[in-house]
Design a protein around this motif. Structure first.
Motif, PDB file in Angstrom:
ATOM      1  N   ARG A 242       0.838  -1.200   0.000  1.00  0.00           N
ATOM      2  CA  ARG A 242       0.000   0.000   0.000  1.00  0.00           C
ATOM      3  C   ARG A 242       0.870   1.245   0.000  1.00  0.00           C
ATOM      4  NH1 ARG A 242      -5.307  -0.666   1.354  1.00  0.00           N
ATOM      5  NH2 ARG A 242      -5.409   1.471   2.101  1.00  0.00           N
ATOM      6  N   LEU A 243       0.361   2.310  -0.649  1.00  0.00           N
ATOM      7  CA  LEU A 243       1.079   3.580  -0.691  1.00  0.00           C
ATOM      8  C   LEU A 243       0.838   4.339   0.610  1.00  0.00           C
ATOM      9  CD1 LEU A 243       0.211   4.792  -4.320  1.00  0.00           C
ATOM     10  CD2 LEU A 243       2.180   3.467  -3.579  1.00  0.00           C
ATOM     11  N   ASN A 244       1.876   5.056   1.076  1.00  0.00           N
ATOM     12  CA  ASN A 244       1.664   5.922   2.232  1.00  0.00           C
ATOM     13  C   ASN A 244       1.020   7.221   1.764  1.00  0.00           C
ATOM     14  OD1 ASN A 244       3.727   7.606   1.193  1.00  0.00           O
ATOM     15  ND2 ASN A 244       5.304   6.438   2.297  1.00  0.00           N
ATOM     16  N   ALA A 245       0.756   8.132   2.721  1.00  0.00           N
ATOM     17  CA  ALA A 245       0.012   9.356   2.397  1.00  0.00           C
ATOM     18  C   ALA A 245       0.753  10.200   1.365  1.00  0.00           C
ATOM     19  CB  ALA A 245      -0.224  10.167   3.676  1.00  0.00           C
ATOM     20  N   GLU A 246       2.065  10.328   1.554  1.00  0.00           N
ATOM     21  CA  GLU A 246       2.841  11.156   0.623  1.00  0.00           C
ATOM     22  C   GLU A 246       2.885  10.530  -0.768  1.00  0.00           C
ATOM     23  OE1 GLU A 246       7.394  12.969   0.251  1.00  0.00           O
ATOM     24  OE2 GLU A 246       6.726  11.940   2.064  1.00  0.00           O
ATOM     25  N   GLU A 247       3.046   9.197  -0.837  1.00  0.00           N
ATOM     26  CA  GLU A 247       3.087   8.518  -2.132  1.00  0.00           C
ATOM     27  C   GLU A 247       1.728   8.562  -2.831  1.00  0.00           C
ATOM     28  OE1 GLU A 247       6.503   5.161  -1.002  1.00  0.00           O
ATOM     29  OE2 GLU A 247       4.363   4.763  -0.687  1.00  0.00           O
ATOM     30  N   PHE A 248       0.633   8.432  -2.054  1.00  0.00           N
ATOM     31  CA  PHE A 248      -0.687   8.482  -2.660  1.00  0.00           C
ATOM     32  C   PHE A 248      -0.976   9.883  -3.221  1.00  0.00           C
ATOM     33  CE2 PHE A 248      -5.380   8.874  -2.320  1.00  0.00           C
ATOM     34  CZ  PHE A 248      -5.716   7.877  -3.228  1.00  0.00           C
ATOM     35  N   LYS A 249      -0.507  10.907  -2.499  1.00  0.00           N
ATOM     36  CA  LYS A 249      -0.681  12.271  -2.995  1.00  0.00           C
ATOM     37  C   LYS A 249       0.063  12.466  -4.312  1.00  0.00           C
ATOM     38  CE  LYS A 249      -0.281  17.091  -1.493  1.00  0.00           C
ATOM     39  NZ  LYS A 249       0.168  17.988  -0.392  1.00  0.00           N
ATOM     40  N   GLU A 250       1.269  11.868  -4.422  1.00  0.00           N
ATOM     41  CA  GLU A 250       2.034  11.946  -5.667  1.00  0.00           C
ATOM     42  C   GLU A 250       1.309  11.196  -6.785  1.00  0.00           C
ATOM     43  OE1 GLU A 250       5.302  12.925  -8.163  1.00  0.00           O
ATOM     44  OE2 GLU A 250       4.728  13.674  -6.180  1.00  0.00           O
ATOM     45  N   MET A 251       0.727  10.030  -6.456  1.00  0.00           N
ATOM     46  CA  MET A 251      -0.003   9.240  -7.460  1.00  0.00           C
ATOM     47  C   MET A 251      -1.220  10.005  -7.988  1.00  0.00           C
ATOM     48  SD  MET A 251      -0.348   6.502  -9.239  1.00  0.00           S
ATOM     49  CE  MET A 251       0.510   5.088  -8.571  1.00  0.00           C
ATOM     50  N   GLN A 252      -1.893  10.790  -7.118  1.00  0.00           N
ATOM     51  CA  GLN A 252      -3.083  11.531  -7.537  1.00  0.00           C
ATOM     52  C   GLN A 252      -2.764  12.570  -8.617  1.00  0.00           C
ATOM     53  OE1 GLN A 252      -4.538  13.108  -3.817  1.00  0.00           O
ATOM     54  NE2 GLN A 252      -5.945  11.396  -3.501  1.00  0.00           N
ATOM     55  N   ARG A 253      -1.502  12.949  -8.744  1.00  0.00           N
ATOM     56  CA  ARG A 253      -1.126  13.952  -9.737  1.00  0.00           C
ATOM     57  C   ARG A 253      -1.258  13.436 -11.157  1.00  0.00           C
ATOM     58  NH1 ARG A 253       3.847  14.983 -10.103  1.00  0.00           N
ATOM     59  NH2 ARG A 253       3.532  16.954 -11.194  1.00  0.00           N
ATOM     60  N   HIS A 254      -1.388  12.107 -11.343  1.00  0.00           N
ATOM     61  CA  HIS A 254      -1.406  11.598 -12.712  1.00  0.00           C
ATOM     62  C   HIS A 254      -2.625  12.083 -13.487  1.00  0.00           C
ATOM     63  CE1 HIS A 254      -4.282   8.467 -11.333  1.00  0.00           C
ATOM     64  NE2 HIS A 254      -4.572   8.313 -12.603  1.00  0.00           N
ATOM     65  N   SER A 255      -3.730  12.420 -12.791  1.00  0.00           N
ATOM     66  CA  SER A 255      -4.902  12.961 -13.495  1.00  0.00           C
ATOM     67  C   SER A 255      -4.586  14.324 -14.086  1.00  0.00           C
ATOM     68  CB  SER A 255      -6.085  13.070 -12.521  1.00  0.00           C
ATOM     69  OG  SER A 255      -6.435  11.799 -12.024  1.00  0.00           O
ATOM     70  N   GLU A 256      -3.919  15.187 -13.296  1.00  0.00           N
ATOM     71  CA  GLU A 256      -3.584  16.529 -13.786  1.00  0.00           C
ATOM     72  C   GLU A 256      -2.531  16.452 -14.886  1.00  0.00           C
ATOM     73  OE1 GLU A 256      -2.536  18.973 -10.463  1.00  0.00           O
ATOM     74  OE2 GLU A 256      -3.977  17.974  -9.160  1.00  0.00           O
ATOM     75  N   ILE A 257      -1.520  15.547 -14.704  1.00  0.00           N
ATOM     76  CA  ILE A 257      -0.496  15.408 -15.751  1.00  0.00           C
ATOM     77  C   ILE A 257      -1.131  14.922 -17.047  1.00  0.00           C
ATOM     78  CG2 ILE A 257       1.581  14.129 -16.395  1.00  0.00           C
ATOM     79  CD1 ILE A 257       2.307  14.021 -13.425  1.00  0.00           C
ATOM     80  N   GLY A 258      -2.028  13.925 -16.963  1.00  0.00           N
ATOM     81  CA  GLY A 258      -2.715  13.427 -18.152  1.00  0.00           C
ATOM     82  C   GLY A 258      -3.550  14.504 -18.818  1.00  0.00           C
ATOM     83  N   HIS A 259      -4.188  15.373 -18.011  1.00  0.00           N
ATOM     84  CA  HIS A 259      -4.989  16.468 -18.565  1.00  0.00           C
ATOM     85  C   HIS A 259      -4.115  17.413 -19.391  1.00  0.00           C
ATOM     86  CE1 HIS A 259      -7.082  20.475 -18.081  1.00  0.00           C
ATOM     87  NE2 HIS A 259      -8.017  19.742 -18.662  1.00  0.00           N
ATOM     88  N   ARG A 260      -2.919  17.738 -18.856  1.00  0.00           N
ATOM     89  CA  ARG A 260      -2.030  18.644 -19.602  1.00  0.00           C
ATOM     90  C   ARG A 260      -1.530  17.984 -20.883  1.00  0.00           C
ATOM     91  NH1 ARG A 260      -0.208  20.163 -14.300  1.00  0.00           N
ATOM     92  NH2 ARG A 260       1.529  18.678 -14.392  1.00  0.00           N
TER      93      ARG A 260
END
Length: 889
Positions: free
Chosen positions: A758-776
Motif C-alpha cells: 500500500r502507498l503511504n500518504a505522501e506517495e498516494f498524494k504523488e499518485m493523484q497527480r497523474h490525473s492533472e499530468i494526463g490532462h495537460r
C-alpha cells in the motif's frame, strides 16, 4: 646474670621459630605464585587458541557464503535460479539452517521458498551501507524456534551493492564447538558486544544472562565483562556466586564478541593443602635441636664472657689473670683469645694516654689560634663569593631571557601556517619550517642543504627565477613581491604569494634571502571557477547569455566578417517539464547541448541563451558553411531519433550570415531568431503529437502489471455505453478515454507506480497527480483534446470524496462514471502481484457495496446485467450482441 641467659635463650627460640616459620610461609607463597603464574599462562594460551579457533570457524563459514554470493547469476536477481541453487547448497552444507537472498529493498527469498522483508534488520542496513560482509549477533528464528547466527554478504554490480546473500547457523553449533574445545579444569563462555551470553556451560544463561546488567553480578565481574566488550585481552580474578574464580579473556577475530575461560581459585589452594603442615613439623623438630646445641655451645660461653667483662671494668688499670672459655665453637674460642689480647693492649694504651695528655693540651691551644685566623679569612671569601654569585645570577637571568626570545621566534616560524625559509647566496636552503614540509610532502633532510630552485621551482620557470635571485644578490635589494608557483614532491603545482627580505652578514655583504609565502592555490582555483561560472551555463557547461552578449559586442564591426549565427530551440520542452518534471527537461537540454557540440569545430562558439534556446557563432563563415552546419545538426537529431524511438527530440532552427564587409551582429541575430520562430510555429503541433505518442509507448512499456487492461476496458465501456444508447461520437470518446485515461502515469516515478504494498500518504498524494499530468498531456495533443476534461475527472467519486476537484453526482461527466465502474471491475477480476483475482460474483458484491459512494447507483445494476447476460460468450468482443435484452430488462 641469670636474667641475661634467659633472655638470650628466649631470643634464639623466637628467632628460630619466626625465621623457619617465615621461610615456610615464603616457600608456600612462592609456590602459590608459581602455580598461579603457570595457571595464568595455561589458561591465557588456551583462551587465545580457542578464540582464534572460533574466529577461524566463523571466517570459514563467511568464506563459504561469500563464494555462494559471487555466483554469476546472483547480481541478476533471477529468483528461480537462486532458489534452486540455495536448495542444493542447503543439502551440501549441513551446518547451515537456511540460506536466503534479499534484494536492495529488503525483500528476501529463503531456500524453502518463504518470502518476506528484512529491511529493518541491522545486518541488512550495515551490509547495504558499507558493502562489507557482516556476522550478526544471535537472532531468534521463528522458523525453528531457536537462536541463529546470520552471515550476510553483499552482492555487487560494479561498485553498487544491489542485493545480499546470507546463511543462518544454529547457535548450538557454536556452543558445541566451544564446549568440545574447552579446558578440563575450566569452563568457556562467549559474550556479545552488549554483554549478553552467547554460549555458556549453563544452558539457562545462553541468550538470557547479561553480566553487565544482572543485579546479582559482582562489581569486579561487571568490570571484566566491560573490558571483554571493549575487545581487551587479560587475566583476572573475580567473585562469583559459587566462589572466587580466575578468568582469562580475549576477543574473537573477525567479530565483535569476546571469549572467556574460568577456573576455580580453589584449584591452586588445593594443591598447597599439605605444604604448610609439613613445613611446621620440620620447623619444630629442627628448632628444638638448634636450641639445645646453641644453648650449650653459644649461650653458656657468652654468659661467662659477660661475667669476665664486669670484673675487667673494675680492674682496668691493673694487670690480672685472663679467662679461658670452654666451647667447641671455633668462633667463640677465637673471640675469647682476641678479647684477652685486646685487654692487654688496652691496659698499655691507657698508660700511654696519660703521658700524651699534656702534649695534647699544648697542641689544642695552637690549633685554636690558627682557627681564629681561618675564620677571618672565611669572612673575606664569603663576601667575594656573594658578589660573584650576584653577578652570575644576573648573567643567568639575561641568558634565560635570550633563550626565551629565541624559542618564541623559532616557535613562531615553525608553527605559523606560512611557508618560511632562508636561502644562502648559493641558493641552498639553510632553514625551513614544518609547514612547507607538510605542504610539499618532503622530509627535512630532503630539503635542508639542497638547492631551492632545483627542488621547488618548476623547470620552465627555473631560468627566470635564478636570474631574479642573482639580481637580488648583486643589488642587495628586493625588486619583486609577487605570486610565484612551487612544485611539491608529487609534482603538483601550488601558487604562493611571496614576500622576501635580503639578509646581510656582519661585514654588510648579502648572505642570502629570507622568504615568507602564503599558499593561495585554493583561492586561485576558486577565482578561476568563478570566472568559468560567470561565462558558462551551469546545466550544459556551454557559454551563457552574458558571454554571448559580450562576444557579440566584440564582433560588432570587426574584421571577422562574414559572421554566421545559428539559433536552435528545443520543441516541446514546456510539455516535458509540465508532465515529466524539470529533471527530465534538464536531461533533454543536456542531450541537445551534446548533439549540437559534436556538430561544430573547436573555434566555433556555442551558447545557451535561454531556457530552451541555443545559439552558435561561426566567425569568418560563408552562407554555404552555415547551411552545412545546420544540416549536420538535423542529421544528428534524425540519427538520435532513429536510435531512441521511445522519446523523440525535435529542434527548430534559424540561421543568418552578416555582410562580407561589415558585421551588424544584432541584425544577424534577429534574422536567425525570426527564422527559428517561423520553423517552430510550423512544427509545434506535430512535435507535441510525437511527444504524446512517445509518452504513450513509454506507459505501455512500463505497464506490465495491467497487460491487456486497456483492451478489456475498451470492450467493457463500449458494452455499457451501447446499453445506454449513447451516440457514436460519445462511444468513440469512451473508447479513447479507456485507452488514454492513465496516460498521466508516465510522469509518476517507478518506485510509486510499481510499489507492491500500500502507498503511504505522501506517495498516494504523488499518485493523484497523474490525473492533472494526463490532462495537460491531452490538451497538448489535438487527437486527445476531446477527452482532456474526462482524463482530469476520471477519479471523481459519486459522493464527492474523489480527486482532484471533489465533484459529486451528476456534475461528474457520464463518461467518467462509466469508466470508473468498468475500471474497478476489470481490476478486481484480474490477477495482480499482490493479490489473486476475485470471482465475478465477488466483484459484483463489491460494486453493489460501493453504489452511491464511489459509483453511480443507477449505472451499477445496468453494468452487472450486461455482464451476466454475456457470461456464456467466448469473449468480450460479443458483449454488444444481446443489448436488447438489457434494455427490455
Amino acid at each position: 646474670m641469670k636474667k641475661f641467659k634467659i633472655h638470650v635463650t628466649a631470643f634464639i627460640i623466637v628467632a628460630l621459630t619466626f625465621g623457619l616459620g617465615g621461610l615456610s610461609f615464603l616457600a608456600a607463597y612462592k609456590t602459590q605464585v608459581v602455580l598461579k603464574n603457570n595457571l595464568e599462562t595455561h589458561i591465557t594460551s588456551l583462551t587465545g587458541s580457542l578464540s582464534s579457533e572460533v574466529g577461524l570457524w566463523l571466517n570459514a563459514h563467511k568464506t563459504e557464503v561469500e563464494i555462494m554470493a559471487h555466483m554469476p547469476f546472483m547480481d541478476r536477481g533471477d529468483q528461480d535460479m537462486i532458489l534452486a541453487y540455495m536448495s542444493s547448497e542447503i543439502q551440501r552444507n549441513k551446518e547451515f539452517e537456511e540460506f536466503f537472498y534479499a534484494d536492495g529493498k529488503g525483500n528476501y527469498l529463503e531456500n524453502t521458498g518463504l518470502k518476506g522483508n528484512i529491511s529493518d534488520r541491522d545486518y541488512f542496513k550495515k551490509v547495504m551501507t558499507t558493502g562489507k560482509p557482516v556476522i550478526s549477533d544471535p537472532l531468534y528464528s521463528k522458523a525453528n524456534g531457536s537462536h541463529v547466527i546470520v552471515i550476510a554478504v553483499p552482492i555487487q554490480k560494479g561498485n553498487e551493492v544491489v542485493a545480499l546473500f546470507g546463511g543462518c547457523i544454529d547457535l548450538s553449533e557454536l556452543t558445541n564447538l566451544v564446549s568440545s574445545k574447552g579446558s578440563g579444569i575450566g569452563k568457556a563462555f562467549i559474550v556479545q558486544k552488549d554483554g549478553l551470553m552467547i554460549t555458556h556451560p549453563n544452558e539457562e544463561f545462553i541468550m538470557s544472562y547479561n553480566g553487565r546488567m544482572y543485579n546479582r553480578s559482582f562489581s569486579d565481574y561487571k568490570d571484566t565483562i566491560n573490558k571483554m566488550i571493549e575487545g581487551e585481552t587479560g587475566f583476572t580474578k573475580n567473585t562469583f556466586q559459587d566462589g572466587d574464580k580466575y578468568l582469562a579473556y580475549a576477543p574473537i577475530p573477525g567479530s565483535e564478541w569476546s571469549l572467556g575461560v574460568t577456573v576455580p581459585a580453589s584449584y591452586v589452594s588445593n594443591q598447597l593443602y599439605y605444604l604448610p603442615i609439613n613445613f611446621v613439623i620440620i620447623t619444630v623438630c629442627l628448632g628444638f635441636v638448634l636450641v639445645v646445641l646453641m644453648r650449650r655451645w653459644l649461650v653458656l660461653p657468652l654468659t661467662n664472657l659477660a661475667r669476665f667483662t664486669t670484673q675487667l671494668n673494675e680492674n682496668l688499670f691493673s694487670h690480672g689473670t685472663y679467662h679461658q672459655f670452654g666451647s667447641p665453637v671455633i668462633e667463640v674460642e677465637s673471640l675469647a683469645v682476641n678479647f684477652n689480647r685486646m685487654t692487654r693492649e688496652l691496659q698499655e694504651y691507657f698508660h700511654q694516654l696519660e703521658g700524651s695528655k699534656a702534649e695534647l693540651k699544648q697542641e689544642i691551644i695552637k690549633k685554636m689560634i690558627v682557627q681564629e685566623d681561618l675564620e677571618s679569612s672565611y669572612e673575606e671569601l664569603a663576601a667575594v663569593e656573594e658578589e660573584l654569585r650576584s653577578n652570575y645570577e644576573k648573567l643567568q637571568s639575561k641568558e634565560i631571557l635570550l633563550r626565551e626570545s629565541e624559542r618564541r621566534f623559532r616557535s613562531m616560524l615553525e608553527n605559523v601556517e606560512l611557508i618560511t625559509g632562508i636561502i644562502n647566496k648559493d641558493g641552498r636552503i639553510i632553514f625551513c619550517n614544518d609547514f612547507i614540509l607538510s605542504l610539499t610532502g618532503y622530509r627535512r633532510d630532503e630539503v635542508v642543504g639542497h638547492n631551492f630552485f632545483e627542488l621547488f621551482v618548476p623547470l620552465k620557470l627555473q631560468k627566470s627565477a635564478r636570474a631574479w635571485f642573482q639580481d637580488v644578490l648583486s643589488s642587495g635589494d628586493i625588486s619583486v613581491h609577487n605570486i610565484y608557483p612551487i612544485q611539491t614532491k608529487g609534482g603538483q603545482t601550488l601558487y604562493v604569494h611571496w614576500n622576501h627580505t635580503v639578509l646581510f652578514d656582519a661585514e654588510g655583504s648579502v648572505s642570502g634571502v629570507a622568504s615568507i609565502g602564503e599558499d593561495i592555490t585554493e583561492r586561485k582555483q576558486f577565482q578561476e571557477k568563478l570566472e568559468h561560472m560567470s561565462f558558462h551555463d551551469g546545466l550544459t557547461d556551454l557559454y551563457n547569455r552574458a558571454y554571448f552578449e559580450e562576444k557579440t559586442k566584440l564582433l560588432e564591426g570587426t574584421d571577422s566578417a562574414p559572421v554566421g549565427i545559428i539559433v536552435c530551440d528545443v520543441n516541446g520542452l514546456k510539455l516535458v517539464n509540465d508532465t515529466l518534471g524539470h529533471s527530465t527537461g534538464d536531461k533533454l537540454l543536456k542531450l541537445t547541448a551534446g548533439l549540437i557540440k559534436k556538430c561544430f569545430r573547436g573555434e566555433d562558439l556555442i551558447f545557451r541563451i535561454g531556457g530552451d534556446e541555443f545559439a552558435v557563432i561561426l566567425p569568418k563563415s560563408e552562407l554555404a558553411v552555415v547551411e552545412q552546419a545546420c544540416q549536420r545538426i538535423r542529421r544528428a537529431v534524425e540519427n538520435y531519433n532513429q536510435e531512441n524511438e521511445e522519446f523523440p527530440l525535435s529542434l527548430s532552427m534559424g540561421f543568418a550570415v552578416s555582410e562580407k564587409t561589415r558585421v551588424d551582429i544584432s541584425k544577424v541575430f534577429k534574422e536567425a531568431d525570426d527564422g527559428m520562430y517561423r520553423e517552430k510555429l510550423h512544427h509545434s503541433k506535430s512535435t507535441r503529437s510525437a511527444i504524446v505518442q512517445a509518452m504513450m509507448k513509454a506507459l505501455e512499456a512500463r505497464d506490465f502489471i495491467t497487460e491487456g487492461h486497456a483492451d478489456r476496458l475498451q470492450d467493457l465501456v463500449m458494452a455499457l455505453g451501447a446499453a445506454l444508447n449513447l451516440s457514436e461520437r460519445t462511444l468513440a470518446d469512451l473508447r479513447l478515454l479507456a485507452k488514454f485515461h492513465d496516460i498521466g502515469k508516465v510522469g509518476i516515478p517507478d518506485r510509486i507506480l510499481f510499489k507492491p504494498g500500500r502507498l503511504n500518504a505522501e506517495e498516494f498524494k504523488e499518485m493523484q497527480r497523474h490525473s492533472e499530468i494526463g490532462h495537460r498531456i491531452a490538451q497538448s495533443a489535438p487527437d486527445l483534446l476531446p477527452i482532456a476534461d474526462c482524463i482530469l475527472r476520471h477519479h471523481e467519486w459519486w459522493n464527492g470524496q474523489g480527486y482532484p476537484l471533489g465533484l459529486k453526482e451528476e456534475s461528474i461527466p457520464l463518461e467518467c462514471r462509466i469508466l470508473a465502474i468498468a475500471d474497478a471491475y476489470d481490476a478486481m477480476t484480474s490477477n495482480r502481484p499482490y493479490r489473486r483475482a476475485l470471482s465475478q460474483e465477488q466483484a459484483f458484491q463489491e460494486l453493489n457495496k460501493n453504489r452511491g459512494i464511489q459509483f453511480d447507483p443507477q449505472l451499477v445494476p445496468i453494468f452487472i446485467q450486461v455482464i451476466k447476460l454475456n457470461r456464456n460468450l467466448n469473449s468480450l468482443d460479443e458483449l454488444s450482441y444481446p443489448l436488447q435484452k438489457v434494455i427490455d430488462h
